[in-house]
Design a protein around this motif. Structure first.
Motif, PDB file in Angstrom:
ATOM      1  N   LYS A   1      -8.042   5.070   8.648  1.00  0.00           N
ATOM      2  CA  LYS A   1      -8.557   5.247   7.290  1.00  0.00           C
ATOM      3  C   LYS A   1      -8.209   4.153   6.316  1.00  0.00           C
ATOM      4  O   LYS A   1      -8.681   4.163   5.206  1.00  0.00           O
ATOM      5  N   ASN A   2      -7.348   3.209   6.644  1.00  0.00           N
ATOM      6  CA  ASN A   2      -7.016   2.132   5.697  1.00  0.00           C
ATOM      7  C   ASN A   2      -7.821   0.913   5.970  1.00  0.00           C
ATOM      8  O   ASN A   2      -8.370   0.664   6.944  1.00  0.00           O
TER       9      ASN A   2
ATOM     10  N   ALA B   1       1.688  -1.391  10.426  1.00  0.00           N
ATOM     11  CA  ALA B   1       1.129  -2.675  10.860  1.00  0.00           C
ATOM     12  C   ALA B   1      -0.278  -2.483  11.422  1.00  0.00           C
ATOM     13  O   ALA B   1      -1.196  -3.250  11.110  1.00  0.00           O
ATOM     14  N   TRP B   2      -0.461  -1.452  12.244  1.00  0.00           N
ATOM     15  CA  TRP B   2      -1.774  -1.198  12.837  1.00  0.00           C
ATOM     16  C   TRP B   2      -2.820  -0.896  11.766  1.00  0.00           C
ATOM     17  O   TRP B   2      -3.907  -1.463  11.773  1.00  0.00           O
ATOM     18  N   LEU B   3      -2.507  -0.008  10.851  1.00  0.00           N
ATOM     19  CA  LEU B   3      -3.485   0.354   9.826  1.00  0.00           C
ATOM     20  C   LEU B   3      -3.807  -0.819   8.913  1.00  0.00           C
ATOM     21  O   LEU B   3      -4.965  -1.007   8.514  1.00  0.00           O
ATOM     22  N   SER B   4      -2.826  -1.639   8.609  1.00  0.00           N
ATOM     23  CA  SER B   4      -3.080  -2.833   7.793  1.00  0.00           C
ATOM     24  C   SER B   4      -3.898  -3.859   8.566  1.00  0.00           C
ATOM     25  O   SER B   4      -4.783  -4.500   8.009  1.00  0.00           O
TER      26      SER B   4
ATOM     27  N   THR C   1       0.834  -1.199   0.000  1.00  0.00           N
ATOM     28  CA  THR C   1       0.000   0.000   0.000  1.00  0.00           C
ATOM     29  C   THR C   1       0.871   1.252   0.000  1.00  0.00           C
ATOM     30  O   THR C   1       1.588   1.517   0.972  1.00  0.00           O
ATOM     31  N   PRO C   2       0.819   2.026  -1.087  1.00  0.00           N
ATOM     32  CA  PRO C   2       1.690   3.209  -1.189  1.00  0.00           C
ATOM     33  C   PRO C   2       1.551   4.182  -0.019  1.00  0.00           C
ATOM     34  O   PRO C   2       2.552   4.734   0.439  1.00  0.00           O
ATOM     35  N   SER C   3       0.357   4.386   0.484  1.00  0.00           N
ATOM     36  CA  SER C   3       0.168   5.357   1.566  1.00  0.00           C
ATOM     37  C   SER C   3       0.785   4.905   2.890  1.00  0.00           C
ATOM     38  O   SER C   3       0.944   5.700   3.806  1.00  0.00           O
ATOM     39  N   LEU C   4       1.155   3.637   2.991  1.00  0.00           N
ATOM     40  CA  LEU C   4       1.752   3.114   4.222  1.00  0.00           C
ATOM     41  C   LEU C   4       3.262   2.958   4.117  1.00  0.00           C
ATOM     42  O   LEU C   4       3.937   2.698   5.111  1.00  0.00           O
ATOM     43  N   ARG C   5       3.787   3.143   2.936  1.00  0.00           N
ATOM     44  CA  ARG C   5       5.190   2.836   2.641  1.00  0.00           C
ATOM     45  C   ARG C   5       6.178   3.546   3.558  1.00  0.00           C
ATOM     46  O   ARG C   5       7.188   2.978   3.937  1.00  0.00           O
ATOM     47  N   TYR C   6       5.911   4.784   3.914  1.00  0.00           N
ATOM     48  CA  TYR C   6       6.892   5.564   4.680  1.00  0.00           C
ATOM     49  C   TYR C   6       6.484   5.793   6.133  1.00  0.00           C
ATOM     50  O   TYR C   6       7.140   6.559   6.835  1.00  0.00           O
ATOM     51  N   LEU C   7       5.443   5.121   6.563  1.00  0.00           N
ATOM     52  CA  LEU C   7       5.040   5.232   7.967  1.00  0.00           C
ATOM     53  C   LEU C   7       5.942   4.358   8.837  1.00  0.00           C
ATOM     54  O   LEU C   7       6.545   3.395   8.355  1.00  0.00           O
TER      55      LEU C   7
END
Length: 103
Positions: free
Chosen positions: A102-103, A48-51, A36-42
């Motif tokens: 939001k994911n 892990a939490w958002l996924s 997921t591009p929006s999670l790449r740099y978190l």
């Protein structure tokens, strides 16, 4: 950072969040976080939490059925919060879904 290093960091973070998640579900969470591009740099724990939230929402709650019935996204998320928290708790999680993810 290499993709495999990132995956290992996310895996470690995920198991800190939900130590009893089944391995096949953990792999889904890790794959989602990596892809997921929006999670790449978190930070790994945030990714892990958002996924995890996304997996639980779509696979372990009535969220998609509620959307199919015409509920709005926010209403559907509100309705499945308890289901999601129960699943996360079952896997040993101490953190709860707030409804703001939001994911």
């Amino acid at each position: 950072m290499t993709r495999s290093r990132r995956a290992e960091q996310i895996k470690a973070a995920l198991y800190r969040l939900v130590p009893h998640i089944p391995p096949f579900e953990a792999q889904e969470v890790i794959s989602h976080a990596i892809a997921t591009p929006s999670l790449r740099y978190l930070a790994p724990e945030k990714a892990a939490w958002l996924s995890l939230v996304a997996l639980v929402r779509h696979l372990h709650s009535d969220y998609d059925a509620l959307l199919d019935e015409g509920y709005g996204v926010e209403a559907a998320r509100y309705c499945v919060g308890e289901q999601m928290n129960a699943q996360i708790n079952q896997w040993g999680g101490k953190r709860s879904v707030s409804g703001k993810e939001k994911n």
